[in-house]
Design a protein around this motif. Structure first.
Motif, short mmCIF file in Angstrom:
data_model
loop_
_atom_site.label_atom_id
_atom_site.label_comp_id
_atom_site.label_asym_id
_atom_site.label_seq_id
_atom_site.Cartn_x
_atom_site.Cartn_y
_atom_site.Cartn_z
N ARG A 80 -10.97 1.41 11.85
CA ARG A 80 -10.08 2.07 12.57
C ARG A 80 -8.79 1.59 13.01
N ARG A 81 -8.70 0.31 13.15
CA ARG A 81 -7.44 -0.15 13.78
C ARG A 81 -6.43 -0.46 12.38
N ASN A 82 -6.99 -1.02 11.21
CA ASN A 82 -6.24 -1.43 10.41
C ASN A 82 -6.27 -0.67 9.02
N GLY A 83 -7.26 0.29 9.05
CA GLY A 83 -7.53 1.05 7.59
C GLY A 83 -8.22 0.07 6.60
N HIS A 95 -7.33 4.06 5.89
CA HIS A 95 -7.43 5.39 6.43
C HIS A 95 -7.51 6.26 5.49
N THR A 149 -3.28 1.97 4.65
CA THR A 149 -3.27 0.76 6.00
C THR A 149 -2.31 1.43 6.91
N THR A 150 -2.84 0.96 8.15
CA THR A 150 -1.89 1.06 9.13
C THR A 150 -0.51 0.33 8.86
N GLU A 151 -0.67 -0.61 8.11
CA GLU A 151 0.84 -1.51 7.83
C GLU A 151 1.73 -0.42 7.03
N ILE A 187 1.26 2.85 6.76
CA ILE A 187 1.68 3.73 7.54
C ILE A 187 2.98 3.66 8.39
N GLU A 188 3.01 2.55 9.07
CA GLU A 188 4.08 1.99 9.89
C GLU A 188 5.34 2.00 9.09
N LYS A 241 -1.50 10.50 11.61
CA LYS A 241 -0.45 9.28 12.29
C LYS A 241 0.85 9.45 11.77
#
Length: 134
Positions: free
Chosen positions: A55-58, A60, A86-88, A90-91, A68
């Motif tokens: 959930r934190r880093n994917g 996802h 991944t969250t990275e 996406i960011e 997101k």
């Protein structure tokens, strides 16, 4: 006559969807088993480390990626994003803000605005009906 309570179970794909995680990134034992309703509730109430990490880093699943980024799943596909991110990643997309993402966010904003307008219009109609019946 006694009734036997059967345990509700679901496929791992369904459970992963309900948990908001990408099935392929879950542990093998999760992917290969079945998940009961009580197991799902336990995972939601007290997520194990692997679930917290996902959930934190994917990575996802697409519905989470779309949320997101503030766009629809269709908008994600139009932007060429068909895989889990991944969250990275996406960011990084948020920082780069490519033209397709700007366009999809604008489209999504219009869709939301229209949904609010329709909801308000329907509420007014209902209020008018209520006034006429009282």
């Amino acid at each position: 006559m006694t009734s036997h309570q059967t345990t509700q179970t679901m496929k791992p794909a369904t459970a992963a969807k309900k948990l908001g995680v990408y099935l392929e990134a879950t542990p093998a034992e999760f992917q290969e088993g079945v998940v009961s309703r009580s197991e799902l509730n336990a995972l939601q109430a007290d997520p194990p480390e692997w679930l917290q990490e996902l959930r934190r880093n994917g990575p996802h699943p697409r519905p989470v990626v779309a949320a997101k980024l503030g766009i629809s799943i269709s908008g994600l596909a139009r932007g060429g994003i068909t895989d889990a991110l991944t969250t990275e990643q996406i960011e990084a997309l948020k920082q780069e803000l490519p033209e397709w993402l700007q366009k999809e966010r604008a489209t999504q904003a219009e869709v939301r605005k229209e949904a609010v307008r329709i909801k308000e219009k329907n509420a007014e109609k209902q209020a008018d009906r209520d006034d006429r019946t009282h």
